[in-house]
Design an enzyme around this catalytic site. Structure first.
Site, short mmCIF file in Angstrom:
data_model
loop_
_atom_site.label_atom_id
_atom_site.label_comp_id
_atom_site.label_asym_id
_atom_site.label_seq_id
_atom_site.Cartn_x
_atom_site.Cartn_y
_atom_site.Cartn_z
N GLN A 161 0.84 -1.20 0.00
CA GLN A 161 0.00 0.00 0.00
C GLN A 161 0.88 1.25 0.00
O GLN A 161 1.57 1.52 0.98
CB GLN A 161 -0.93 0.02 1.23
CG GLN A 161 -1.85 1.25 1.19
CD GLN A 161 -2.71 1.37 2.43
OE1 GLN A 161 -2.94 0.39 3.13
NE2 GLN A 161 -3.18 2.57 2.70
N CYS A 207 -6.43 1.42 1.95
CA CYS A 207 -6.36 0.06 2.50
C CYS A 207 -7.61 -0.75 2.20
O CYS A 207 -7.54 -1.97 2.05
CB CYS A 207 -6.08 0.08 4.00
SG CYS A 207 -7.32 0.99 4.94
N HIS A 247 -7.83 0.60 9.80
CA HIS A 247 -7.08 -0.05 8.72
C HIS A 247 -7.73 -1.37 8.34
O HIS A 247 -8.22 -2.11 9.19
CB HIS A 247 -5.64 -0.28 9.21
CG HIS A 247 -4.72 -0.81 8.16
ND1 HIS A 247 -4.51 -0.17 6.96
CD2 HIS A 247 -3.96 -1.94 8.12
CE1 HIS A 247 -3.65 -0.87 6.24
NE2 HIS A 247 -3.31 -1.95 6.91
N ASP A 262 -1.59 -7.57 4.42
CA ASP A 262 -1.68 -6.19 4.88
C ASP A 262 -0.66 -5.38 4.10
O ASP A 262 0.55 -5.58 4.25
CB ASP A 262 -1.38 -6.16 6.39
CG ASP A 262 -1.38 -4.75 6.96
OD1 ASP A 262 -1.44 -3.77 6.17
OD2 ASP A 262 -1.31 -4.62 8.20
#
Length: 232
Positions: free
Chosen positions: A89, A95, A169, A184
């Site tokens: 990211q 996100c 997030h 992630d």
């Protein structure tokens, strides 16, 4: 140079389903809320489930844990299947979209796409890239950015401004080759959480979500969303 920023996506399953649908994914699988973590509430989630998204608050405790975990995994790397699609990211507030890309990219064998799907095209064009190059490619992908912006305005709550600091997030959990992966885009690599199966995947992912919650027991801002085969 400042990193680009998008408006944050609301943790709303309808918005998410519409978002991927606008990008050419057929609605044979849909996002839905997981209302609770006990077996009774998990039993009402339509099956099969192929991805789980967790929205959680980024607190000091979490950031300390994240750094600790990263140092440990750099020392003792986990074995990550080359079949896992992982994207970094680099866009502020993206996100939610990164989570959706992780959910969809790692389940292409289950999902169906329109022939002109911008999302499918993005996944094909980036399939051989590094996670960093995929991130750069996403920054330049107008169709995904425009769909993200319109979806971010769609939610039930007013979208915050671009500059507002958002401390929630999104991450995704997927099953690739019988292993449960946490994806992630803020982390340098996927994290493996042991074995899983198509039948136990939701329960296995929820067990990891419980660990996130236990780390911040004062917090209530957790949302879990499952990508399930449409039962209608």
């Amino acid at each position: 140079m400042d990193c680009p920023r998008w408006l944050p996506l609301e943790s709303n399953p309808e918005v998410m389903t519409k978002f991927v649908s606008c990008l050419g994914m057929r609605p044979t699988w849909q996002f839905g809320d997981v209302y609770g973590l006990d077996p009774e509430l998990l039993s009402i989630v339509p099956r099969p489930v192929c991805a789980v998204l967790l929205l959680f608050p980024v607190t000091e405790k979490y950031e300390a844990f994240k750094q600790e975990e990263e140092d440990k995994l750099k020392d003792q790397p986990q074995e990550v299947s080359p079949d896992v699609y992982f994207i970094k990211q680099t866009i502020g507030n993206a996100c939610g979209t990164i989570g959706l890309i992780h959910a969809v990219a790692n389940n292409q064998k289950h999902l169906e796409f329109e022939s002109d799907s911008p999302l499918k095209k993005f996944l094909e064009q980036t399939s051989k890239m590094t996670p960093e190059d995929r991130a750069t490619f996403l920054e330049k992908d107008e169709s995904i950015r425009v769909t993200h912006e319109s979806s971010a305005q769609e939610g039930q709550t007013e979208a915050p401004s671009l500059d507002e600091k958002v401390n929630l997030h999104f991450i995704a959990f997927v099953n690739v080759g019988g292993r449960l992966y946490e994806l992630d885009g803020r982390k340098p690599f996927p994290v493996v959480h042991g074995n899983t199966s198509e039948d136990t995947f939701l329960e296995d992912a929820v067990e990891v979500c419980k660990i996130f919650m236990a780390r911040d027991p004062q917090e209530v801002r957790f949302t879990i969303i499952a990508l399930s085969k449409d039962s209608y």
